[in-house]
Design a protein around this motif. Structure first.
Motif, short mmCIF file in Angstrom:
data_model
loop_
_atom_site.label_atom_id
_atom_site.label_comp_id
_atom_site.label_asym_id
_atom_site.label_seq_id
_atom_site.Cartn_x
_atom_site.Cartn_y
_atom_site.Cartn_z
N ASP A 158 21.85 -48.73 41.74
CA ASP A 158 20.54 -48.31 41.26
C ASP A 158 20.09 -49.41 40.29
OD1 ASP A 158 18.85 -47.16 39.03
OD2 ASP A 158 18.92 -45.41 40.33
N ILE A 159 19.11 -50.24 40.72
CA ILE A 159 18.74 -51.44 39.97
C ILE A 159 17.36 -51.27 39.33
CG2 ILE A 159 18.23 -53.91 40.18
CD1 ILE A 159 21.20 -53.23 40.66
N LYS A 160 17.28 -51.54 38.03
CA LYS A 160 16.00 -51.52 37.31
C LYS A 160 15.64 -52.89 36.73
CE LYS A 160 16.16 -46.67 35.93
NZ LYS A 160 14.96 -46.16 36.56
N GLY A 161 16.56 -53.82 36.78
CA GLY A 161 16.30 -55.17 36.27
C GLY A 161 16.43 -55.28 34.76
N CYS A 162 17.19 -54.39 34.14
CA CYS A 162 17.37 -54.45 32.68
C CYS A 162 18.84 -54.26 32.33
CB CYS A 162 16.48 -53.42 31.99
SG CYS A 162 16.83 -51.72 32.41
N GLU A 163 19.15 -54.22 31.02
CA GLU A 163 20.55 -54.20 30.60
C GLU A 163 20.96 -52.98 29.77
OE1 GLU A 163 20.09 -56.96 26.63
OE2 GLU A 163 20.59 -57.93 28.51
N VAL A 164 20.05 -52.36 29.04
CA VAL A 164 20.41 -51.23 28.17
C VAL A 164 20.74 -50.00 29.02
CG1 VAL A 164 19.57 -49.64 26.40
CG2 VAL A 164 19.05 -52.08 26.22
N ASP A 165 21.92 -49.45 28.82
CA ASP A 165 22.41 -48.29 29.57
C ASP A 165 22.46 -48.55 31.07
OD1 ASP A 165 22.74 -46.77 27.23
OD2 ASP A 165 20.67 -46.06 27.31
N ARG A 166 22.80 -49.75 31.47
CA ARG A 166 22.81 -50.09 32.90
C ARG A 166 24.21 -50.50 33.37
NH1 ARG A 166 19.66 -47.43 35.29
NH2 ARG A 166 19.76 -48.83 37.05
N TRP A 167 25.24 -49.85 32.80
CA TRP A 167 26.62 -50.04 33.23
C TRP A 167 27.24 -48.69 33.47
CZ3 TRP A 167 30.27 -53.31 34.88
CH2 TRP A 167 31.60 -52.91 34.80
N VAL A 168 27.99 -48.58 34.56
CA VAL A 168 28.73 -47.37 34.88
C VAL A 168 30.18 -47.78 35.06
CG1 VAL A 168 29.10 -45.57 36.62
CG2 VAL A 168 26.78 -46.27 36.05
N GLU A 169 31.07 -47.06 34.42
CA GLU A 169 32.50 -47.35 34.58
C GLU A 169 32.90 -46.95 36.01
OE1 GLU A 169 35.67 -49.20 33.60
OE2 GLU A 169 34.12 -48.92 32.10
N PRO A 170 33.29 -47.94 36.83
CA PRO A 170 33.65 -47.62 38.22
C PRO A 170 34.91 -46.77 38.28
CG PRO A 170 33.33 -49.99 37.92
CD PRO A 170 33.33 -49.37 36.57
N VAL A 171 34.78 -45.59 38.86
CA VAL A 171 35.89 -44.66 39.00
C VAL A 171 35.84 -44.10 40.41
CG1 VAL A 171 37.15 -42.95 37.64
CG2 VAL A 171 34.96 -43.75 36.81
N LEU A 184 12.13 -50.95 18.51
CA LEU A 184 12.79 -50.99 17.20
C LEU A 184 14.31 -50.83 17.34
CD1 LEU A 184 10.28 -48.76 15.20
CD2 LEU A 184 10.56 -51.24 15.02
N TRP A 185 14.72 -49.90 18.16
CA TRP A 185 16.14 -49.56 18.29
C TRP A 185 16.93 -50.65 19.01
CZ3 TRP A 185 18.89 -46.04 15.86
CH2 TRP A 185 20.15 -45.72 16.33
N TYR A 186 16.37 -51.22 20.09
CA TYR A 186 17.06 -52.21 20.90
C TYR A 186 16.42 -53.59 20.75
CZ TYR A 186 19.00 -48.11 23.22
OH TYR A 186 19.63 -46.94 23.49
N ARG A 196 16.75 -56.77 23.12
CA ARG A 196 17.47 -56.41 24.34
C ARG A 196 16.48 -55.97 25.41
NH1 ARG A 196 22.32 -52.74 23.39
NH2 ARG A 196 22.80 -53.40 25.49
N ASN A 197 16.91 -56.02 26.63
CA ASN A 197 16.08 -55.71 27.79
C ASN A 197 16.32 -54.25 28.20
OD1 ASN A 197 14.55 -55.91 30.08
ND2 ASN A 197 15.79 -57.52 31.02
N PHE A 198 15.35 -53.36 27.92
CA PHE A 198 15.49 -51.94 28.25
C PHE A 198 14.47 -51.54 29.30
CE2 PHE A 198 13.16 -52.59 24.30
CZ PHE A 198 11.94 -51.99 24.57
#
Length: 192
Positions: free
Chosen positions: A17-30, A164-166, A169-171
């Motif tokens: 699932d690609i949005k082209g950003c980095e904030v909250d865009r990692w899932v631990e592969p399980v 302000l929060w990020y 960073r790219n959100f």
């Protein structure tokens, strides 16, 4: 998702699932007991969508689709991307796809006859739908999903809060013009 991946569901190797950003865009592969896990942008780092001559078509189609969504003031959609290895009879024949140059599309030339000729190979006489692209080694399934988020007052306020929060960073929450450009740039940077 089924409409994007039909009929290959069980053969898919990876799903993103690609949005082209980095904030909250990692899932631990399980491992999820035989079902495929939906990964995100940061999980795709170091990987490439290998399309060969069909890359030009994908880049142009992304420009068209995201321009349409930008006109509707929509953002926060995703490029759903999955792939599997070619099996017997799926591998494209050498020279069977038209060779084209993506620079004419990036620069904005839109001759309708050229576009029709470009897209003809995917829309007619093909054994599968236009959202399925064959690379040299893998078959890719692509589609834009989650098309219902309008960039209204609530999203504008969310953008200010995230700014302000990020900071730096790219959100995901950005205006539709920036969102469309960022996703197209992601596809261009991650394909060959």
């Amino acid at each position: 998702m089924q409409s994007v991946f039909y009929p290959a569901g069980r053969r898919l190797l990876e799903l993103y699932d690609i949005k082209g950003c980095e904030v909250d865009r990692w899932v631990e592969p399980v491992s999820e007991g035989g079902s495929i896990m939906v990964l995100k942008d940061l999980n795709f780092q170091g990987k490439t969508i290998h399309l060969g001559p069909q890359r030009t078509w994908l880049l142009y189609q992304m420009e068209l689709d995201t321009a349409f969504l930008r006109e509707l003031n929509v953002m926060d959609y995703s490029l759903l991307l999955a792939f599997h290895q070619h099996q017997d009879g799926e591998r494209p024949q050498a020279g069977s796809l038209p060779q084209t140059s993506s620079t004419r599309f990036v620069q904005g030339t839109q001759n309708l006859e050229e576009v029709a000729a470009q897209n003809y190979h995917l829309l007619s006489g093909r054994p599968h739908a236009p959202n399925i692209l064959d690379g040299p080694e893998q078959r890719y399934f692509l589609g834009l999903v989650d098309l219902a988020t309008v960039y209204g007052l609530r999203r504008r306020l969310e953008y200010l809060w995230k700014l302000l929060w990020y900071s730096g960073r790219n959100f995901s929450t950005v205006n539709p013009t920036r969102y469309a450009r960022r996703l197209c740039q992601w596809v261009e940077a991650h394909s060959d």
